[in-house]
Structures are given as structure tokens and as C-alpha cells.
Design a protein around this motif. Structure first.
Motif, PDB file in Angstrom:
ATOM      1  N   HIS A 260      34.044  26.792  34.790  1.00  0.00           N
ATOM      2  CA  HIS A 260      35.233  26.258  35.466  1.00  0.00           C
ATOM      3  C   HIS A 260      36.474  27.144  35.367  1.00  0.00           C
ATOM      4  O   HIS A 260      37.415  26.976  36.133  1.00  0.00           O
ATOM      5  CB  HIS A 260      35.571  24.870  34.917  1.00  0.00           C
ATOM      6  N   GLU A 261      36.496  28.077  34.406  1.00  0.00           N
ATOM      7  CA  GLU A 261      37.718  28.848  34.211  1.00  0.00           C
ATOM      8  C   GLU A 261      37.417  30.337  34.053  1.00  0.00           C
ATOM      9  O   GLU A 261      37.026  30.799  32.988  1.00  0.00           O
ATOM     10  CB  GLU A 261      38.476  28.350  32.974  1.00  0.00           C
ATOM     11  N   ASN A 262      37.605  31.081  35.129  1.00  0.00           N
ATOM     12  CA  ASN A 262      37.451  32.530  35.083  1.00  0.00           C
ATOM     13  C   ASN A 262      38.845  33.136  35.032  1.00  0.00           C
ATOM     14  O   ASN A 262      39.604  33.074  35.992  1.00  0.00           O
ATOM     15  CB  ASN A 262      36.705  33.026  36.331  1.00  0.00           C
ATOM     16  N   VAL A 263      39.190  33.723  33.889  1.00  0.00           N
ATOM     17  CA  VAL A 263      40.549  34.239  33.715  1.00  0.00           C
ATOM     18  C   VAL A 263      40.710  35.658  34.263  1.00  0.00           C
ATOM     19  O   VAL A 263      41.799  36.232  34.201  1.00  0.00           O
ATOM     20  CB  VAL A 263      40.966  34.191  32.231  1.00  0.00           C
ATOM     21  N   GLU A 264      39.607  36.240  34.771  1.00  0.00           N
ATOM     22  CA  GLU A 264      39.658  37.501  35.522  1.00  0.00           C
ATOM     23  C   GLU A 264      40.283  38.658  34.750  1.00  0.00           C
ATOM     24  O   GLU A 264      41.036  39.460  35.303  1.00  0.00           O
ATOM     25  CB  GLU A 264      40.416  37.317  36.844  1.00  0.00           C
ATOM     26  N   LEU A 265      39.981  38.786  33.484  1.00  0.00           N
ATOM     27  CA  LEU A 265      40.545  39.887  32.711  1.00  0.00           C
ATOM     28  C   LEU A 265      40.085  41.247  33.226  1.00  0.00           C
ATOM     29  O   LEU A 265      40.767  42.253  33.027  1.00  0.00           O
ATOM     30  CB  LEU A 265      40.182  39.734  31.229  1.00  0.00           C
ATOM     31  N   ASP A 266      38.926  41.272  33.904  1.00  0.00           N
ATOM     32  CA  ASP A 266      38.444  42.535  34.468  1.00  0.00           C
ATOM     33  C   ASP A 266      39.015  42.791  35.860  1.00  0.00           C
ATOM     34  O   ASP A 266      38.735  43.819  36.478  1.00  0.00           O
ATOM     35  CB  ASP A 266      36.914  42.568  34.505  1.00  0.00           C
ATOM     36  N   GLY A 267      39.809  41.832  36.364  1.00  0.00           N
ATOM     37  CA  GLY A 267      40.465  42.011  37.645  1.00  0.00           C
ATOM     38  C   GLY A 267      39.770  41.403  38.836  1.00  0.00           C
ATOM     39  O   GLY A 267      40.255  41.521  39.968  1.00  0.00           O
ATOM     40  N   PHE A 268      38.622  40.714  38.601  1.00  0.00           N
ATOM     41  CA  PHE A 268      37.855  40.213  39.734  1.00  0.00           C
ATOM     42  C   PHE A 268      37.395  38.770  39.520  1.00  0.00           C
ATOM     43  O   PHE A 268      36.897  38.422  38.448  1.00  0.00           O
ATOM     44  CB  PHE A 268      36.638  41.104  40.000  1.00  0.00           C
ATOM     45  N   GLN A 269      37.543  37.959  40.555  1.00  0.00           N
ATOM     46  CA  GLN A 269      37.083  36.569  40.533  1.00  0.00           C
ATOM     47  C   GLN A 269      35.619  36.485  40.941  1.00  0.00           C
ATOM     48  O   GLN A 269      34.839  35.744  40.359  1.00  0.00           O
ATOM     49  CB  GLN A 269      37.924  35.721  41.500  1.00  0.00           C
ATOM     50  N   GLY A 270      35.255  37.236  41.981  1.00  0.00           N
ATOM     51  CA  GLY A 270      33.876  37.262  42.471  1.00  0.00           C
ATOM     52  C   GLY A 270      33.343  38.666  42.424  1.00  0.00           C
ATOM     53  O   GLY A 270      33.515  39.384  41.435  1.00  0.00           O
ATOM     54  N   THR A 271      32.692  39.091  43.512  1.00  0.00           N
ATOM     55  CA  THR A 271      32.189  40.459  43.555  1.00  0.00           C
ATOM     56  C   THR A 271      33.344  41.451  43.583  1.00  0.00           C
ATOM     57  O   THR A 271      34.452  41.140  44.008  1.00  0.00           O
ATOM     58  CB  THR A 271      31.295  40.679  44.786  1.00  0.00           C
ATOM     59  N   ALA A 272      33.061  42.663  43.138  1.00  0.00           N
ATOM     60  CA  ALA A 272      34.049  43.750  43.145  1.00  0.00           C
ATOM     61  C   ALA A 272      33.568  44.840  44.090  1.00  0.00           C
ATOM     62  O   ALA A 272      32.361  44.986  44.321  1.00  0.00           O
ATOM     63  CB  ALA A 272      34.209  44.323  41.742  1.00  0.00           C
ATOM     64  N   PRO A 273      34.480  45.625  44.643  1.00  0.00           N
ATOM     65  CA  PRO A 273      34.045  46.777  45.434  1.00  0.00           C
ATOM     66  C   PRO A 273      33.170  47.686  44.574  1.00  0.00           C
ATOM     67  O   PRO A 273      33.420  47.850  43.373  1.00  0.00           O
ATOM     68  CB  PRO A 273      35.356  47.473  45.811  1.00  0.00           C
ATOM     69  N   VAL A 274      32.145  48.271  45.170  1.00  0.00           N
ATOM     70  CA  VAL A 274      31.311  49.199  44.415  1.00  0.00           C
ATOM     71  C   VAL A 274      32.176  50.371  43.957  1.00  0.00           C
ATOM     72  O   VAL A 274      33.182  50.691  44.576  1.00  0.00           O
ATOM     73  CB  VAL A 274      30.119  49.692  45.265  1.00  0.00           C
ATOM     74  N   ARG A 275      31.782  50.971  42.846  1.00  0.00           N
ATOM     75  CA  ARG A 275      32.528  52.077  42.218  1.00  0.00           C
ATOM     76  C   ARG A 275      33.847  51.628  41.592  1.00  0.00           C
ATOM     77  O   ARG A 275      34.724  52.459  41.341  1.00  0.00           O
ATOM     78  CB  ARG A 275      32.802  53.216  43.209  1.00  0.00           C
ATOM     79  N   SER A 276      34.003  50.341  41.323  1.00  0.00           N
ATOM     80  CA  SER A 276      35.235  49.878  40.661  1.00  0.00           C
ATOM     81  C   SER A 276      35.256  50.238  39.187  1.00  0.00           C
ATOM     82  O   SER A 276      36.310  50.226  38.558  1.00  0.00           O
ATOM     83  CB  SER A 276      35.376  48.352  40.817  1.00  0.00           C
ATOM     84  N   PHE A 277      34.082  50.529  38.631  1.00  0.00           N
ATOM     85  CA  PHE A 277      33.974  50.886  37.216  1.00  0.00           C
ATOM     86  C   PHE A 277      33.254  52.229  37.103  1.00  0.00           C
ATOM     87  O   PHE A 277      32.580  52.666  38.038  1.00  0.00           O
ATOM     88  CB  PHE A 277      33.217  49.800  36.442  1.00  0.00           C
ATOM     89  N   ALA A 278      33.394  52.866  35.964  1.00  0.00           N
ATOM     90  CA  ALA A 278      32.792  54.184  35.762  1.00  0.00           C
ATOM     91  C   ALA A 278      31.268  54.112  35.843  1.00  0.00           C
ATOM     92  O   ALA A 278      30.655  53.100  35.481  1.00  0.00           O
ATOM     93  CB  ALA A 278      33.221  54.747  34.403  1.00  0.00           C
TER      94      ALA A 278
END
Length: 350
Positions: free
Chosen positions: A235-253
Motif C-alpha cells: 500500500h505504501e511505495n515511498v519511491e526512494l529509488d525515484g520510481f513508482q512503477g516501471t523505470a526507463p531502461v538504462r536508469s541504473f548502472a
């Protein structure tokens, strides 16, 4: 002395050769680096084959991952990223392909995955759609997935959350709501194929045998390296990684092989049928699977017709589903997709 010198030279050569063999056995990647082709393939990474430890003996894992077994894979090419909405749209535009989620459900297929005698649903329910994650407003019991998974009419790859949603701004996100046959169709069109489970895990580990592709800490020095769920699931996604759902590919190393999102973001389809105790069978501590009865084995769903999915997704959370690891594995119904399952492709070495 002449014969002694010759013997010593032979002994020295024998020691060197044996040493090299042992080194190659321990590090097959180094042994085969010279085999990398001169020409590259756009959007793909060359993976040098070799032996590796598949699965894990880590007790802080799920039973389907244990015990570990030594496997070997051949050289192959792998997509740098998950197949994106943009790439899938190009495929659809050229071929006119219609995904499973866009079609009226086939009852003859559906009933194969249900207990005998299950009544056919009312015609009003037999409409195109797919499973969508819908976070509840408050904490719920974690033993009832219907609290956060909903069958949404009109949900498909073009409308990830159902009618009214679209892909604007998500062209470089991984495509979702893809059934196994959809992924196969794309792979064939692109001159590729889906990876085996062995190839996928070998590539994800990037030459390492650690809990995560980069080491044994999920967030080394507090740095987020994958798109997962932070907060109180579901119920609670605090999005510390910056994303609620899917992220654009290549968003991480990328990992050591240059591959992006090998854990997190979306689960990825493989070509293997799902067997919950595959590694026990491989280690001869469980009988071989009787494929004349079923190609799959899932004690939680005895009627399952499933393919292995790997890598976890943006919904994997440390308080519910710790599947954001290369060795993690689950089964995915071949006849349906969800809002957190995608895929990437591979090609054989020439």
C-alpha cells in the motif's frame, strides 16, 4: 645433463599447462575472451560462455533456488535492455500483430490451467484485459494477492493501467502485459529468441557469484542500483529509488557484462518450463520430472502451465518478495501477461 634438462623442461611445461587448465576451470570467462567476434550488434552485448554456479545455497533465499548446481552455457548475444514500448510498437506497426491481452480470452486455453469441472465464466467477463497492480489504500493481509492484483478490462501493452492510460512519456520503459507467445513472436520477427533460464542467470551474474549482480549488499554505500519497491508493501511505495512503477531502461548502472536492469524493473520471460524443484532434481535428490504428465511442476498450482521468469520487478520488496536477485525464479502462466512482466532477447553465436 642433456636428458635431465629435457626432463626439467617437460616438467615445467606440464606444470604450466596444468596451472592454465585449473585457472580456466575456475575462470572460464577469461579463458574464452579471445573468441569474442570483431563485429558488434547494435543494442546487444556479447556474452562469453563458460561454467557457472546456478541457483544458490544461501538459506536466505527461496526453496526453488536451492541447492546450487554447476551449469555451462555457450557464447551468445543478449539485448542490453529489456524490450521497450518503442521497440514493440515498431514490431506491431510492421506486422499488425495483436497481443494476447488484446484478444477475447480463449476458454479452451484457460480451462487447461484450472481444476477440472471449473465452470466457464459469464460472457460479460470474457473480454480483453490483463492483470494490473493496483496498490490498496491501506495495509492488507499479504496472503491474499487479490488485494493488489486486479483484472482490468482493456489493459494491454498500449494501455498499461487499462483504458484511459497510454504510453506517452513511457516509450523507453519496458513493454509489459506480454504473454509468452507475444514475446516469441517479437523475438522471431527480430531474428532472435528468448533466453534459456541458464543463459539469463549466467548473464545476470556478470561473472560473479554474489547475492546481487554487483555484490552482497542491495544498496552499497546507500546507492540504489535497481528499481524495486521501498516502503510497506503493497500500500505504501515511498519511491526512494525515484520510481513508482516501471523505470526507463538504462536508469541504473549496468552489470559487469554491460547489461541493464538484470534485476528489478520487470520480471523477464525465459524459454524454460517452470519446475519448482528443478535444482533438487539436478542434484539427484528428487526424481526426474515426468514430462509425459506435465512439463511443469508448481505445488502451489498443480494445473500450472508456466514458463520461468527471472530478475524480480518494481514490486519486489524486502518485506514481501525478495526476488530482486539473479538466482530468484518464479513461474508465469504462458497464456497471460501482467503489468510487471516483460522480456529481452538473445542470439546464438555464429
Amino acid at each position: 645433463m642433456k636428458y635431465l634438462s629435457s626432463s626439467l623442461c617437460f616438467l615445467y611445461l606440464w606444470i604450466v599447462l596444468c596451472s592454465c587448465q585449473r585457472k580456466n576451470q575456475q575462470d572460464p570467462l577469461v579463458a574464452n575472451l579471445s573468441q569474442a567476434p570483431e563485429k558488434s550488434i547494435a543494442g546487444m552485448v556479447w556474452i562469453t560462455g563458460g561454467d557457472f554456479t546456478m541457483g544458490t545455497n544461501d538459506q536466505n533465499s527461496y526453496p526453488s533456488e536451492r541447492p546450487a548446481v554447476i551449469k555451462r552455457v555457450n557464447d551468445f548475444w543478449m539485448d542490453e535492455t529489456e524490450v521497450t514500448n518503442k521497440q514493440f510498437a515498431e514490431f506491431v506497426e510492421e506486422t499488425g500483430y495483436i497481443t494476447v491481452a488484446e484478444k477475447i480470452p480463449d476458454w479452451e486455453e484457460m480451462k487447461q490451467t484450472l481444476p477440472p469441472g471449473t465452470p466457464k465464466p459469464d460472457a460479460s467477463l470474457m473480454v480483453p484485459g490483463s492483470l494490473v497492480f493496483v496498490g490498496p489504500e491501506k495495509a492488507v493481509r499479504l496472503d491474499d494477492i487479490s488485494q493488489w492484483w486486479q483484472w482490468v478490462l482493456g489493459a494491454n501493452w498500449k494501455h498499461p493501467e487499462g483504458l484511459g492510460s497510454d504510453l506517452n512519456g513511457r516509450e523507453n520503459h519496458p513493454v509489459v502485459h506480454i504473454a509468452f507467445e507475444d514475446a516469441q513472436a517479437f523475438a522471431k520477427w527480430s531474428g532472435k529468441r528468448l533466453p534459456t533460464e541458464e543463459e539469463w542467470e549466467y548473464a545476470a551474474k556478470g561473472g560473479k557469484n554474489t547475492r546481487f549482480p554487483w555484490g552482497n549488499e542491495l544498496k552499497p554505500q546507500g546507492l540504489f542500483k535497481a528499481n524495486t519497491f521501498q516502503g510497506d508493501f503493497p500500500h505504501e511505495n515511498v519511491e526512494l529509488d525515484g520510481f513508482q512503477g516501471t523505470a526507463p531502461v538504462r536508469s541504473f548502472a549496468p552489470n559487469n557484462f554491460g547489461l541493464y536492469d538484470m534485476i528489478g524493473n520487470v520480471w523477464e520471460l525465459t524459454s524454460n518450463w517452470y519446475d519448482a524443484i528443478a535444482f533438487m532434481r539436478a542434484n539427484n535428490i528428487a526424481p526426474a520430472l515426468d514430462t509425459a504428465i506435465s512439463k511443469c511442476f508448481n505445488p502451489e498450482n498443480p494445473y500450472a502451465i508456466e514458463k520461468v521468469i527471472k530478475g524480480g520487478s518494481f514490486l519486489c520488496a524486502d518485506d514481501y518478495c525478495i526476488n530482486y536477485r539473479p538466482s530468484a525464479r518464479r513461474g508465469q502462466d504462458v497464456y497471460s501477461g501482467t503489468s510487471n512482466v516483460g522480456f529481452r532477447c538473445v542470439m546464438d553465436a555464429e
